[in-house]
Design an enzyme around this catalytic site. Sequence first.
Site, PDB file in Angstrom:
ATOM      1  CG  ASP A   1      -2.112   0.956   1.008  1.00  0.00           C
ATOM      2  OD1 ASP A   1      -2.067   1.761   0.058  1.00  0.00           O
ATOM      3  OD2 ASP A   1      -3.069   0.916   1.802  1.00  0.00           O
TER       4      ASP A   1
HETATM    5  C1  BGC Z   1      -4.890   3.416   0.227  1.00  0.00           C
HETATM    6  C2  BGC Z   1      -5.054   2.398  -0.879  1.00  0.00           C
HETATM    7  C3  BGC Z   1      -4.937   3.083  -2.215  1.00  0.00           C
HETATM    8  C4  BGC Z   1      -3.605   3.801  -2.291  1.00  0.00           C
HETATM    9  C5  BGC Z   1      -3.388   4.531  -3.590  1.00  0.00           C
HETATM   10  C6  BGC Z   1      -3.631   4.242   0.053  1.00  0.00           C
HETATM   11  O1  BGC Z   1      -3.607   5.309   0.938  1.00  0.00           O
HETATM   12  O2  BGC Z   1      -4.863   2.766   1.467  1.00  0.00           O
HETATM   13  O3  BGC Z   1      -6.283   1.745  -0.764  1.00  0.00           O
HETATM   14  O4  BGC Z   1      -5.074   2.163  -3.244  1.00  0.00           O
HETATM   15  O5  BGC Z   1      -3.538   4.753  -1.250  1.00  0.00           O
HETATM   16  O6  BGC Z   1      -4.194   5.633  -3.688  1.00  0.00           O
END
Ligand code: BGC
Length: 801
Positions: free
Chosen positions: A302
Amino acid sequence: MVFPLPKRILRPGFAGSASLRWLALAALLGSTAPALAQTKSAPQFGKATMKEVLAALTTEEKVQLVVGMGFYPAGFPEGLLPPGNPGDREVPEKVPGAAGRTHAIARLGIPSLTLSDGPAGVRIDAVRGKDSTRTYYATAFPVATLLASTWDTAMVHRVGVAFGSEVRDFGIDVLLAPGMNIHRNPLGGRNFEYYSEDPVVAGNMAAAFVNGIESNGVGTSIKHFALNNQEFNRMQLNSQINERALREIYLKGFQIAVKKSQPWTVMSSYNKINGTYTSESPDLLTSLLRQEWGFKGLVMTDWYGGKNAVAQLKAGNDLLEPGTAAQTQAILAGLKNGQLTPAQLDANVTRVLELVLKSPTFKGYKYSSQPALKANAAVARQAAAEGMVLLRNEAKTLPLAPGRKVAMFGNTAYELIAGGTGSGNVNRAYTISPAQGLSSAGYAVDAALSQAYAQHLRAEKAKLPKTRGLLDPAPVLAEMTAAAALMQQQAQQADVALVTLGRSAGEGGDRQEADDFTLSAAEQALLKQVATAFHAQGKKVVVVLNTGGVVEVASWRGQADAILLAWQPGQEGGNAIADVLSGKVNPSGKLATTFPMAYKDVPYSSEFPGKALASTGADNELMGRPSENSYQEGIYVGYRYYNTFKVKPAYEFGYGLSYTTFTYSPLKLSAPSLTGSITASLSVTNSGPVAGKEVAQLYVHAPAGALAKPESELKAFAKTQLLAPGQSQTLTFTLTAADLASYHTATEAWITDAGTYSVRIGASALAIKQAATFQVPKQVLVQQSRKLLAPQQAVPELSVK
Ligand code: BGC
């Protein structure tokens, strides 16, 4: 001699010290040799073998492939995000507003991939720079919680097909969705992005969605693997959990999704499980995900997740997104000091390259940036109507007769909340409000009241700050207090009152009990005012809940003649609400998550979301601070808890009303005992006056062997086709030993205990219609595993006795 280092390193203006460090490392690693050999005859990706491509890549290029290309969201405070790799910023974004990219290695023909959120629609910028000549809106589909409430995997697959066509047509390679964590607690800030409190529902929904999206030749990323069931200090949270609960509840859905859809990628989560960041856990990413479950794709972090880049690559987390300079340096250093082997890096790079090979970008797909928005809006509308849940319908308040005069109260009656915030947001062209939806459906929406609300909303919005950051929660606008005269006039003139109450939540924070799980004082006052005035005139009050998550209903539901749970239904929400209220669509959604009587009834609710530990001094707004929580309810999550401990919910798991009724014929099992598999079948008949669909749920009550078992567990479900009055459909469910197995920590194995099993088929977890029993004559060892992800210390758990 010129070192053929990546051009970006020699870029003028690049901070000297870092670039020198890079040059020195590269030289020390001796990795420039293959690059020196780069000539016209450099092997071309896709034509040459993987081995040849790996041999031709320099070490720096390999590192580039596993570290993403930076993240520079418009409006994000500079300095809060760690610096990306030098030069990344200068590479123009292919799709502005997408969440991440991979590096291209142009000399070998390896293109850059684009990754984009999110679970309810493609999240990209709708406007590109100063170009006002065109827009890039995407369809906002209903949120995942609504999709799960359809209990219709074919419908969810259809949504995936439509949604995936937008992913493809916008030039994106991998969609960062579906989210599939478990609704452990109603206050989970991202529950709207997730499906259910039950892993069988979550896993099957995710698989249907992934298969739909990927049928377009684009990828998905099932996320957040695993245990990201809350937002509180998510990047420094250590979740402590025993192995059985972890396997049976929190990992099971992912396991089902991998088995049934083999997604292109998996996204590891921010949190730690039992002391180790998920992105740094070989137990989770290699032993379990790949070796035990057979996952073939790539794992990415993530965004900025985890701490130790070398540990991440070694654990099997192949791609670090969105990529930082510190990670690049750490990996190069790890190679130098032997903590990371070239073979390990090659394994990670190979998985990145395999992903590139499948991508539409590599295949040269000519994307239009003009998806079929109109056709997809129709799919969004249909799915939205199918997933709304009719919670209450006293004296057949609904459906509303055509042409009625409707007094619409509540801010969100005029400004519907289509979905959640953060990375779950979608930049859509429009949102149909309930007022618009009802008026298009031929109802007379009171104009004076609409005007009063328009004025109120303008005034409330003027009080808000002008800009809002990506992770700032959506502002909640105070409800209007209607003047007594206006209320009186409405109650006299209108035929029915509709009160819409809305909730917004999103990434970065959990919800609150007061004024969020429960109604605010202003909402309670509004409801009371409307109910008193309309009931005095003998007129009905319908409440529409526009929420992504569970809210308290028990204290106020008596004031409502009908309650429609519309969830956050996407951009076509208002039309879908009108479809259901009018009876054009007979509601067939059912809850995939329990509505408890009170927040205190949720197991371990007082401990949620965990506690913060001593600060390290390095905490910041983004990273939060070290924290921990403990999953003491064990396997007793959602209905597994309420049913086993006899805690009566307001609306139970699986619950939902229809405008018709159904009967269930006696249940037939294919055999008295399990040999390989057993099938259960019965027929469902529409015994009421209008066409409708029924969701039948198969629960199993298992015998207690060495382990205590929940009172019932969902093992299968099916939704009928649209049945005309009097029409029947036979539903058949198949169960195998694997479906019945529990995880025995003592022997580290999935085991189906011997004994008498009861199959219960119901219209909800509590409305069981038919039951039958069968035997498992001898214990079945379904799968031998081994000690993985064990807690540092056993977590004290709730037990039945
Ligand atoms: C979130 C993810 C997301 C990623 C990209 C993160 O902060 O937890 O779910 O896909 O950002 O935007």
